[in-house]
Design a protein around this motif. Structure first.
Motif, short mmCIF file in Angstrom:
data_model
loop_
_atom_site.label_atom_id
_atom_site.label_comp_id
_atom_site.label_asym_id
_atom_site.label_seq_id
_atom_site.Cartn_x
_atom_site.Cartn_y
_atom_site.Cartn_z
N ARG A 188 33.97 -4.44 42.72
CA ARG A 188 35.23 -4.15 43.09
C ARG A 188 34.82 -2.66 43.90
NH1 ARG A 188 39.90 -3.85 41.97
NH2 ARG A 188 39.89 -2.98 40.12
N PHE A 189 34.17 -1.65 42.90
CA PHE A 189 34.36 -0.17 43.54
C PHE A 189 32.95 -0.19 43.43
CE2 PHE A 189 38.22 2.15 41.71
CZ PHE A 189 39.34 0.36 42.66
N THR A 190 32.19 0.93 44.73
CA THR A 190 31.24 1.56 44.62
C THR A 190 31.26 2.77 45.07
OG1 THR A 190 29.96 -0.54 45.63
CG2 THR A 190 28.32 0.96 46.06
N ILE A 191 29.83 3.91 44.33
CA ILE A 191 29.95 5.23 44.13
C ILE A 191 29.30 5.27 44.56
CG2 ILE A 191 29.11 5.42 41.83
CD1 ILE A 191 30.68 8.02 41.62
N SER A 192 28.90 5.78 45.32
CA SER A 192 27.76 6.68 46.37
C SER A 192 27.77 8.38 47.03
CB SER A 192 26.94 5.98 47.93
OG SER A 192 28.47 6.04 48.36
N ARG A 193 26.23 8.85 46.73
CA ARG A 193 26.33 10.35 46.95
C ARG A 193 25.14 10.91 48.67
NH1 ARG A 193 25.02 13.25 41.86
NH2 ARG A 193 24.73 15.05 43.25
N ASP A 194 25.90 11.47 49.20
CA ASP A 194 24.73 12.26 50.25
C ASP A 194 24.32 13.90 49.23
OD1 ASP A 194 24.35 13.31 52.22
OD2 ASP A 194 25.13 12.49 53.67
N ASN A 195 23.59 14.15 48.94
CA ASN A 195 23.43 15.17 48.71
C ASN A 195 22.77 16.17 49.58
OD1 ASN A 195 22.57 14.11 46.01
ND2 ASN A 195 20.75 13.23 45.92
N ALA A 196 22.68 15.64 50.95
CA ALA A 196 22.37 16.97 51.72
C ALA A 196 24.28 17.56 52.28
CB ALA A 196 22.32 16.45 53.06
N LYS A 197 25.16 16.86 52.04
CA LYS A 197 26.64 16.83 52.34
C LYS A 197 27.06 16.99 50.82
CE LYS A 197 26.87 14.06 56.38
NZ LYS A 197 27.81 13.29 57.30
N ASN A 198 26.70 17.58 50.14
CA ASN A 198 27.22 17.43 48.52
C ASN A 198 28.93 17.10 48.36
OD1 ASN A 198 25.47 19.24 47.82
ND2 ASN A 198 26.19 21.25 48.95
N THR A 199 28.55 15.30 48.96
CA THR A 199 29.51 14.45 49.15
C THR A 199 29.11 13.17 48.02
OG1 THR A 199 30.32 15.58 51.21
CG2 THR A 199 31.51 13.52 50.19
N VAL A 200 30.70 13.06 47.10
CA VAL A 200 30.36 11.45 46.68
C VAL A 200 31.43 11.25 47.50
CG1 VAL A 200 31.82 12.39 45.00
CG2 VAL A 200 30.37 10.82 44.27
N TYR A 201 31.35 9.45 47.39
CA TYR A 201 32.54 9.23 47.92
C TYR A 201 32.56 7.62 46.90
CZ TYR A 201 30.00 10.26 52.57
OH TYR A 201 29.57 11.18 53.39
N LEU A 202 33.35 6.95 47.12
CA LEU A 202 34.25 5.66 46.35
C LEU A 202 34.97 4.62 47.68
CD1 LEU A 202 33.90 4.98 42.98
CD2 LEU A 202 36.33 5.56 43.13
N GLN A 203 34.20 3.86 47.29
CA GLN A 203 34.95 2.54 47.99
C GLN A 203 35.52 1.47 47.37
OE1 GLN A 203 34.09 1.54 52.01
NE2 GLN A 203 35.19 0.17 51.14
#
Length: 121
Positions: free
Chosen positions: A66-81
Motif C-alpha cells: 500500500r505504501f511506497t517510499i522513495s528518495r531524491d538525493n539531489a533534493k535531500n528529500t524522502v517521500y512516502l506515497q
C-alpha cells in the motif's frame, strides 16, 4: 543546524491516498538511511518504511503493498506515497534520517517534528 521538515499530512477518507515529503536541510555531507515512523494515540512509535542511500527499502508488514517510499538525493528529500489508506493508518508520521555531517563519516540521527495523518471511515 540540521532540520527535517515534513509536509503532506491531512485528513482523507478510507481508500484514499496521501503523499508525505520530508526535506533535510542544513550543512550535511550525505544522508544514509532515511525513513518514516508513526505514532498513534496511546501506542508506541513504530517503523513504517525506510530506504538506504543505495535505494534498498524496508516496510512494516502492515503497509506492504500500500505504501511506497522513495528518495531524491539531489533534493535531500524522502517521500512516502500512501495508497488504500485505512483508519488504522491514523497517526503522527515522523521522518527520521541518519545524516553524515562531514567527510569523517560520523552519522547522527535526526527526527522531524511530525505531520498528522487522519483517515476517516
Amino acid at each position: 543546524q540540521v532540520q527535517l521538515v515534513e509536509s503532506g499530512g491531512g485528513l482523507v477518507q478510507a481508500g484514499g491516498s496521501l503523499r508525505l515529503s520530508c526535506e533535510v536541510s542544513g550543512r550535511i555531507f550525505s544522508i544514509n538511511a532515511i525513513g518514516w515512523y508513526r505514532q498513534a494515540p496511546g501506542k508506541e512509535r513504530e517503523l513504517v518504511a525506510t530506504i538506504t542511500s543505495g535505494g534498498r527499502t524496508n516496510y512494516a508488514d502492515s503497509v506492504k503493498g500500500r505504501f511506497t517510499i522513495s528518495r531524491d538525493n539531489a533534493k535531500n528529500t524522502v517521500y512516502l506515497q500512501m495508497n488504500s489508506l485505512i483508519p488504522e493508518d491514523t497517526a503522527v508520521y515522523y521522518c527520521n534520517g541518519r545524516v553524515v555531517l562531514g567527510p569523517a563519516g560520523y552519522e547522527y540521527r535526526y527526527w522531524g517534528q511530525g505531520t498528522q495523518v487522519t483517515v476517516s471511515s
